[in-house]
Design an enzyme around this catalytic site. Structure first.
Site, mmCIF file in Angstrom:
data_model
loop_
_atom_site.group_PDB
_atom_site.id
_atom_site.type_symbol
_atom_site.label_atom_id
_atom_site.label_comp_id
_atom_site.label_asym_id
_atom_site.label_seq_id
_atom_site.Cartn_x
_atom_site.Cartn_y
_atom_site.Cartn_z
ATOM 1 N N GLU A 131 0.832 -1.221 0.000
ATOM 2 C CA GLU A 131 0.000 0.000 0.000
ATOM 3 C C GLU A 131 0.860 1.262 0.000
ATOM 4 O O GLU A 131 2.069 1.214 0.230
ATOM 5 C CB GLU A 131 -0.931 0.006 1.211
ATOM 6 C CG GLU A 131 -0.199 0.034 2.539
ATOM 7 C CD GLU A 131 -1.002 0.704 3.647
ATOM 8 O OE1 GLU A 131 -1.506 1.825 3.416
ATOM 9 O OE2 GLU A 131 -1.108 0.109 4.730
ATOM 10 N N LYS A 145 -5.519 10.614 0.980
ATOM 11 C CA LYS A 145 -5.603 9.272 1.587
ATOM 12 C C LYS A 145 -6.872 8.630 1.045
ATOM 13 O O LYS A 145 -7.978 9.080 1.358
ATOM 14 C CB LYS A 145 -5.639 9.393 3.117
ATOM 15 C CG LYS A 145 -5.815 8.063 3.840
ATOM 16 C CD LYS A 145 -5.850 8.265 5.353
ATOM 17 C CE LYS A 145 -6.422 7.038 6.053
ATOM 18 N NZ LYS A 145 -6.589 7.252 7.490
ATOM 19 N N ASP A 199 -16.906 5.317 14.084
ATOM 20 C CA ASP A 199 -15.652 5.239 13.327
ATOM 21 C C ASP A 199 -15.173 3.792 13.222
ATOM 22 O O ASP A 199 -14.557 3.250 14.138
ATOM 23 C CB ASP A 199 -14.579 6.129 13.975
ATOM 24 C CG ASP A 199 -13.367 6.311 13.064
ATOM 25 O OD1 ASP A 199 -13.289 5.602 12.029
ATOM 26 O OD2 ASP A 199 -12.507 7.146 13.381
ATOM 27 N N SER A 229 -13.109 1.449 10.400
ATOM 28 C CA SER A 229 -12.322 1.589 9.170
ATOM 29 C C SER A 229 -12.992 0.881 7.996
ATOM 30 O O SER A 229 -13.536 -0.223 8.131
ATOM 31 C CB SER A 229 -10.929 1.006 9.374
ATOM 32 O OG SER A 229 -10.214 1.026 8.160
ATOM 33 N N ALA A 230 -12.925 1.529 6.824
ATOM 34 C CA ALA A 230 -13.420 0.911 5.582
ATOM 35 C C ALA A 230 -12.634 -0.367 5.265
ATOM 36 O O ALA A 230 -13.096 -1.202 4.489
ATOM 37 C CB ALA A 230 -13.304 1.903 4.431
ATOM 38 N N ASP A 231 -11.456 -0.536 5.896
ATOM 39 C CA ASP A 231 -10.668 -1.758 5.673
ATOM 40 C C ASP A 231 -11.481 -3.013 6.022
ATOM 41 O O ASP A 231 -11.368 -4.036 5.358
ATOM 42 C CB ASP A 231 -9.410 -1.765 6.555
ATOM 43 C CG ASP A 231 -8.411 -0.670 6.194
ATOM 44 O OD1 ASP A 231 -8.609 0.013 5.176
ATOM 45 O OD2 ASP A 231 -7.436 -0.511 6.955
ATOM 46 N N LYS A 249 -3.535 -1.930 15.347
ATOM 47 C CA LYS A 249 -2.988 -1.110 16.439
ATOM 48 C C LYS A 249 -3.939 -1.085 17.628
ATOM 49 O O LYS A 249 -5.157 -1.058 17.456
ATOM 50 C CB LYS A 249 -2.754 0.315 15.943
ATOM 51 C CG LYS A 249 -1.511 0.447 15.094
ATOM 52 C CD LYS A 249 -1.360 1.823 14.523
ATOM 53 C CE LYS A 249 -2.152 2.036 13.277
ATOM 54 N NZ LYS A 249 -1.908 1.239 12.125
HETATM 55 N N1 PSU Z 1 -0.938 0.764 9.354
HETATM 56 C C1 PSU Z 1 0.253 1.397 9.423
HETATM 57 N N2 PSU Z 1 0.371 2.618 8.907
HETATM 58 C C2 PSU Z 1 -0.648 3.198 8.247
HETATM 59 C C3 PSU Z 1 -1.911 2.521 8.133
HETATM 60 C C4 PSU Z 1 -1.998 1.305 8.719
HETATM 61 O O1 PSU Z 1 1.201 0.856 9.952
HETATM 62 O O2 PSU Z 1 -0.467 4.287 7.735
HETATM 63 C C5 PSU Z 1 -3.011 3.096 7.305
HETATM 64 C C6 PSU Z 1 -3.490 1.996 6.352
HETATM 65 O O3 PSU Z 1 -3.460 2.505 5.051
HETATM 66 C C7 PSU Z 1 -4.915 1.731 6.786
HETATM 67 C C8 PSU Z 1 -5.305 3.057 7.296
HETATM 68 O O4 PSU Z 1 -5.727 1.268 5.742
HETATM 69 O O5 PSU Z 1 -4.159 3.491 8.020
HETATM 70 C C9 PSU Z 1 -6.550 3.007 8.153
HETATM 71 O O6 PSU Z 1 -7.060 4.293 8.261
HETATM 72 P P1 PSU Z 1 -8.514 4.503 8.903
HETATM 73 O O7 PSU Z 1 -8.355 4.090 10.331
HETATM 74 O O8 PSU Z 1 -8.785 5.989 8.743
HETATM 75 O O9 PSU Z 1 -9.457 3.663 8.134
HETATM 76 MN MN MN Z 2 -11.861 5.949 10.365
#
Ligand code: PSU
Ligand code: MN
Length: 327
Positions: free
Chosen positions: A29, A91, A143, A145-147, A164
């Protein structure tokens, strides 16, 4: 297997050659480059991760949006461009893909968007640092994540160091279970927690052997069960941070984010950079170490998946007897 093509997609020459030859490819990514780490460590790490994957006999394909196209496999100058752009690059998750492509802008793909692009390009394995998840307090903030939703629908194996502990890891695993996303763990029974090895939550299945991981994943997709698989690989012991320290710092950084009114997609990059500052850079070293470790696990998995496919396509006489149908 036919190699899918799309007018939106440009492969680098090495990625195109690897796919044409049936060699294993590992997607990477770019949000981690533009938003997850500071310059120049981000670009240096991206290059080293690519080299590690090459050294193991797979082809790395870092994915980003440049000039209105999805680039699968970046040239060195493109890695540099993204790394320098940092927060200036968008992003991009599923929602943002059409926006950034239609406008021809520079976009760093998250886990969700990278999965979509990898699937479009016919790449089965994707390596990241940590996946997004259900944020603490999500009952109020919504909140999530879309992941996670992407893992529910897009058939790519995602190799990560867990998620995390800035997230609610229990709820993250519940969400994945609801959506039928198997969480495999390599090297230990429990799901990993990014900076630390143990989240305190059991993964669904412990599978250490890459061939067995490949068998699990191939079986899921052969059954027509679309969607991703998470492979959790704990950060190497020597690079791990101390659990008590991480928890305290996360609580502090979350408080700061709330005070400063940071919401939405800005939350994760904010927390990453605050934790880096609060640990005097030790969290960044940990992040780099775990991504490299994941890259090796991902390359091993991609090799195993490619080998299984080659055997399945080989003439019967070469295959010998297999206990596993379809292999
Ligand atoms: N893990 C990391 N560094 C990052 C991310 C994840 O070690 O920068 C990023 C990834 O791209 C993940 C995103 O998809 O953070 C998730 O963001 P959000 O919580 O806004 O969905
Ligand atoms: Mn988010």
């Amino acid at each position: 297997m036919p190699i899918p093509s799309s007018p939106w997609l440009i492969r680098s020459a090495p990625v195109a050659a690897a796919q044409a030859a049936g060699r294993p490819v590992v997607a990477l990514e770019s949000t981690i480059i533009a938003h997850g780490m500071p310059y120049p460590e981000n670009v240096r790490t991206a290059r080293e991760v690519e080299q590690l994957i090459r050294g193991m006999g797979a082809e790395p394909a870092t994915i980003a949006l440049i000039g209105g196209r999805i680039h699968v496999g970046l040239a060195d100058a493109e890695l540099e461009l993204l790394g320098r752009a940092g927060n200036q690059a968008a992003k991009v998750s599923r929602r943002g893909l059409p926006a950034v492509l239609a406008a021809g802008g520079l976009g760093a793909t998250t886990v969700a968007a990278t999965m979509i692009c990898a699937a479009m390009a016919g790449i089965e394995v994707f390596v990241t640092g940590g996946i997004g998840g259900v944020h603490r307090g999500a009952a109020e903030s919504f909140d999530i994540s879309a992941d996670l939703q992407e893992l529910a629908r897009t058939s790519v194996a995602v190799v990560c160091a867990g998620a995390k502990s800035i997230l609610d890891l229990g709820l993250t695993l519940e969400y994945l279970e609801t959506h039928g996303v198997p969480v495999l763990s390599c090297g230990q029974d429990n799901f990993a927690a990014f900076y630390t090895r143990d989240s305190g939550f059991r993964a669904d299945y412990r599978i250490d052997d890459p061939q067995a991981q490949a068998r699990f994943i191939r079986t899921k997709w052969d059954l027509g069960l679309a969607g991703g698989v998470v492979l959790s690989v704990p950060v190497p012991e020597a690079a791990a941070l101390e659990r008590g320290e991480v928890d305290g710092l996360i609580t502090q950084a979350l408080g700061e984010a709330r005070q400063q009114g940071i919401t939405g997609k800005a939350v994760t990059p904010f927390l990453l950079s605050r934790i880096k500052a609060l640990t005097g850079g030790r969290s960044l070293a940990c992040n780099i170490a775990l991504v490299k470790n994941n890259a090796q696990a991902g390359a091993r998995l991609a090799l195993a998946l490619a080998l299984a496919l080659a055997l399945a396509q080989a003439p019967r006489s070469l295959r010998g007897r297999s206990a596993h149908p379809g292999e």
